[in-house]
Write an enzyme that holds these catalytic residues in place. Structure first.
Site, short mmCIF file in Angstrom:
data_model
loop_
_atom_site.label_atom_id
_atom_site.label_comp_id
_atom_site.label_asym_id
_atom_site.label_seq_id
_atom_site.Cartn_x
_atom_site.Cartn_y
_atom_site.Cartn_z
N HIS A 405 0.84 -1.20 0.00
CA HIS A 405 0.00 0.00 0.00
C HIS A 405 0.87 1.25 0.00
O HIS A 405 0.95 2.00 0.98
CB HIS A 405 -0.95 -0.01 1.20
CG HIS A 405 -2.06 -0.99 1.07
ND1 HIS A 405 -2.05 -2.22 1.71
CD2 HIS A 405 -3.22 -0.95 0.36
CE1 HIS A 405 -3.16 -2.88 1.41
NE2 HIS A 405 -3.88 -2.14 0.59
N HIS A 409 1.16 1.41 -5.77
CA HIS A 409 -0.17 0.82 -5.84
C HIS A 409 -1.19 1.86 -6.28
O HIS A 409 -2.06 1.57 -7.12
CB HIS A 409 -0.57 0.25 -4.48
CG HIS A 409 -2.01 -0.12 -4.37
ND1 HIS A 409 -2.60 -1.12 -5.11
CD2 HIS A 409 -3.01 0.42 -3.60
CE1 HIS A 409 -3.88 -1.21 -4.81
NE2 HIS A 409 -4.17 -0.28 -3.90
N HIS A 445 -7.15 6.98 -2.94
CA HIS A 445 -7.95 5.96 -2.26
C HIS A 445 -7.24 5.26 -1.12
O HIS A 445 -7.89 4.68 -0.23
CB HIS A 445 -8.47 4.93 -3.27
CG HIS A 445 -7.48 3.86 -3.59
ND1 HIS A 445 -6.41 4.04 -4.44
CD2 HIS A 445 -7.39 2.56 -3.15
CE1 HIS A 445 -5.71 2.93 -4.53
NE2 HIS A 445 -6.28 2.01 -3.76
N ASP A 446 -5.90 5.26 -1.07
CA ASP A 446 -5.16 4.62 0.02
C ASP A 446 -4.14 5.56 0.65
O ASP A 446 -3.18 5.10 1.28
CB ASP A 446 -4.44 3.36 -0.49
CG ASP A 446 -5.31 2.12 -0.43
OD1 ASP A 446 -6.24 2.09 0.40
OD2 ASP A 446 -5.07 1.18 -1.21
N ASP A 577 -8.86 -1.51 -8.06
CA ASP A 577 -8.13 -1.67 -6.81
C ASP A 577 -7.56 -3.07 -6.63
O ASP A 577 -6.48 -3.23 -6.05
CB ASP A 577 -9.07 -1.33 -5.65
CG ASP A 577 -8.35 -1.27 -4.31
OD1 ASP A 577 -7.16 -0.92 -4.29
OD2 ASP A 577 -8.99 -1.56 -3.28
#
Length: 681
Positions: A405, A409, A445-446, A577
């Protein structure tokens, strides 16, 4: 008179004895019998003969006629033992399902889920009937030999043997003609639809590896045959929820309803499809520890188990721009990086080469090029320098120490998102705001992901878990922090020139997509997508039915609905994802190694701090990476990408998925637990 009656009675008795003697003479050839002058005894013997050997012999003599009738019957007949071992199928069954009789006789009925007792475990709806000696009638989707599904009306009848025990099950199956409304049997069909898809409705029996292997037979050219295969598979997906059965009943009722009733039912369907009713009923995950650990670890926030240790995760967000590298424009990108990004629109784009060339800063470079290609700066009315600063701040808040992560990514998810946005069906569905929201959501998103799962943070009593009440912890943090980083510094505020209402619409779309990456609602999102979009579109493609509109108008109506556009965006970012298993094999292997290392590190820390171990199977000393990948693909990926392929036409991704699954199966069959086979000696 009395003497005459006695004489007549004696004659009758003599005649009866004579008849008994003749029958018993014949019977003596097969059974030893001691002569008995008693008429009552002779009658008893005759009764035993009639209900025993005589009837049995008549039945045996008639069996050839019965089997002749079965062989010529136009309905599919399947006879199984009480343990669901197939003992007979007729030629009609062979023709419909594509099997030869020799392939089935003596084998276990494969269409039924398996129980922990290694016997066929029929769903409760059927068990409640046939275990009591009653017949069951319903509908389910059978799977042909070639992998296609076929919708069938089914009657299952138990056959009672000696001692009152069930000895066999007889199934009579007829394929459904979905193009014609069966007015005469409408009430029966309501009963049938209420028990629809009983073969594949629960996750207790996951589809076997052969189902995934069948994907490799599909061409990579996006042919109509491959499209039809994907459309067929969405009808038999193992993601059935109770609400879907209700929708099926309403759909059947609409076929024979007046216009007013049909419109009312349309409203009912609209309400059902936009409420939180789609979570499936999960089974025991085949008692596979890899599957169980993945599901429990990824699909729950974790129960707070007090251990005496409070893990506090803190990280100061990097809001200042002074320490960041000097900004780079598209015109100033080094030639090597420019060369690497020449094929950034291709699915086989090598994100790891870009990671190495940019010194683990691929998000800024790929983001600049991708967002420029989609005209995001023009849409937001912001300068390129503002966008560069924003990308740098976001990337700085990804942890390069995470094996998985990290910003690589995020760049990979951005690449997949952009790839999907270029597909024709998706371009027809989404507007400009949707595209911009999807690209920004992929980037953020992360952000600030700690390299630990939601379950870990909840069990550890982290600050984030306390802040968000153990609910959607990481996803809430990613979205909130991203907007904080963006709006607190004017130099990187890409939204500063937007009109207030437009900004709110865009913000809500971004947050919704980030939240869609949470795995606890995985099956809900996929289920809604399949039932609200895929199945209606498949019906139009297969039957040419426009529901009162032309086909073109019907397609447009389904795709342009606000709720359906939301479902498409959720599905898009979810697939982006977790697209690693659908990447070329060398990339799939690399990502598998990275996520495994992150889970290993979490398990190490849980053991060190005395925390509950969320995924015990991810112990670096004992874990089988191939098994974990097989479980992840089988449980989460296959159905979702079948549905996404049926919608967006992505045969190359499904082909990679089949190849990668075969690779992990090969390693597992060789009893290897590593990423790759050992080098040849």
């Amino acid at each position: 008179m009395t003497s005459q009656l006695l004489d007549a009675s004696e004659q009758i008795a003599t005649g009866a004895r004579s008849a008994c003697h003749r029958l018993l003479y014949l019977y003596r050839k097969h059974k030893w019998y001691v002569e008995n002058p008693s008429v009552v005894a002779c009658y008893n013997e005759l009764v035993q003969l009639e209900f025993g050997e005589v009837r049995a012999r008549f039945k045996l003599r008639a069996s050839s006629a019965i089997f002749t009738a079965l062989e010529q019957c136009q309905e599919c007949i399947e006879i199984t033992s009480e343990d669901n071992i197939i003992q007979y199928v007729n030629p009609t069954f062979e023709g419909m399902m594509g099997y030869q009789r020799e392939e089935l006789i003596g084998k276990e009925l494969t269409q039924m889920p398996k129980s922990d007792k290694n016997k066929a475990d029929l769903p409760d709806t059927i068990n409640s009937y046939i275990k009591k000696g009653k017949e069951w009638q319903g509908m389910y989707y059978g799977r042909k030999r070639n992998g296609d599904s076929i919708r069938q009306n089914v009657r299952i009848m138990p056959v009672i043997g000696q001692g009152g025990k069930i000895r066999h099950y007889v199934s009579i199956k007829t394929p459904c003609n979905e193009n014609k409304a069966d007015t005469a049997g409408f009430s029966d069909r309501l009963q049938v639809e209420s028990q629809t898809e009983i073969c594949t409705s629960k996750y207790k029996g996951r589809r076997k590896s052969s189902d995934v292997r069948s994907n490799t037979s599909r061409g990579s050219d996006g042919s109509n045959q491959a499209r039809r295969s994907s459309i067929a598979r969405i009808h038999s997906m193992t993601i059935e929820a109770p609400i879907t059965k209700v929708i099926n009943i309403i759909n059947v009722a609409q076929e024979n309803s007046s216009d007013g009733v049909a419109e009312a039912l349309d409203r009912v369907l609209e309400i059902l499809r936009t409420t939180e009713l789609y979570s499936p009923q999960l089974g025991n995950k085949d008692e596979d520890p890899h599957t169980s650990d993945l599901v429990d670890g990824l699909m729950s926030d974790g129960l707070r188990k007090l251990s005496g240790n409070e893990y506090v995760f803190t990280k100061n967000a990097q809001l200042s721009l002074s320490h960041l590298p000097v900004s780079t424009s598209l015109n100033d990108i080094p030639p090597r990086i420019t060369e690497l990004m020449e094929n950034e629109q291709a699915w086989d784009f090598d994100i790891f080469e870009l990671e190495a060339a940019t010194h683990k800063r691929p998000l800024v470079y790929l983001g600049l090029k991708t967002l420029s290609r989609f005209g995001v700066c023009e849409y937001l009315n912001c300068s390129e320098s503002t966008f560069r600063s924003w990308l740098q701040v976001i990337e700085a808040n990804y942890h390069s120490s995470n094996s998985y992560h990290n910003s690589t990514h995020a760049a990979d998810v951005l690449h997949a998102t952009a790839y999907f946005l270029n597909k024709e069906r998706i371009k027809q569905s989404l507007d400009r705001t949707d595209e911009v929201a999807a690209l920004i959501a992929a980037i953020i998103h992360d952000v600030d992901h700690p390299g630990r799962t939601n379950s870990f943070l909840c069990n550890a009593g982290s600050e984030l878990a306390l802040l968000y009440n153990d609910t959607t912890v990481l996803e809430s943090h990613h979205a909130a922090l991203a907007f904080q980083l963006t709006t607190r510094n004017d130099k990187c505020n890409i939204f500063k020139n937007m009109e207030r209402n437009e900004y709110r619409i865009l913000r809500q779309a971004i947050i919704d997509m980030v939240f869609a990456t949470e795995m606890t609602k995985h099956f809900e999102h996929v289920n809604k997508f399949v039932n609200s979009i895929n199945k209606p579109l498949a019906g139009l493609e297969e039957n040419g039915i426009g529901g009162g509109r032309s086909n073109e108008d019907s397609f447009s109506f389904i795709l342009s609905s606000t709720d359906n556009r939301t479902l498409i965006k959720r599905m898009l970012i979810k697939c982006a994802d977790v697209s690693n298993p659908c990447r070329p094999l060398q990339f799939c292997i690399e990502w598998a190694g990275r996520i495994s290392e992150e889970y290993f590190a979490q398990t190490d820390e849980e053991k060190q701090k005395g925390l509950p171990v969320v995924m015990p199977v991810f112990d670096r000393k004992t874990c089988s990476i191939p098994k974990s990948q097989i479980s992840f693909i089988d449980y989460f990926i296959t159905d979702m990408f079948d549905a996404w392929d049926a919608f967006a036409d992505l045969p190359n991704l499904v082909q990679h998925l089949g190849t990668n699954f075969k690779y992990w199966k090969y390693l597992d069959e060789q009893n290897l637990s590593s990423l790759r086979p050992p080098p040849e000696q």
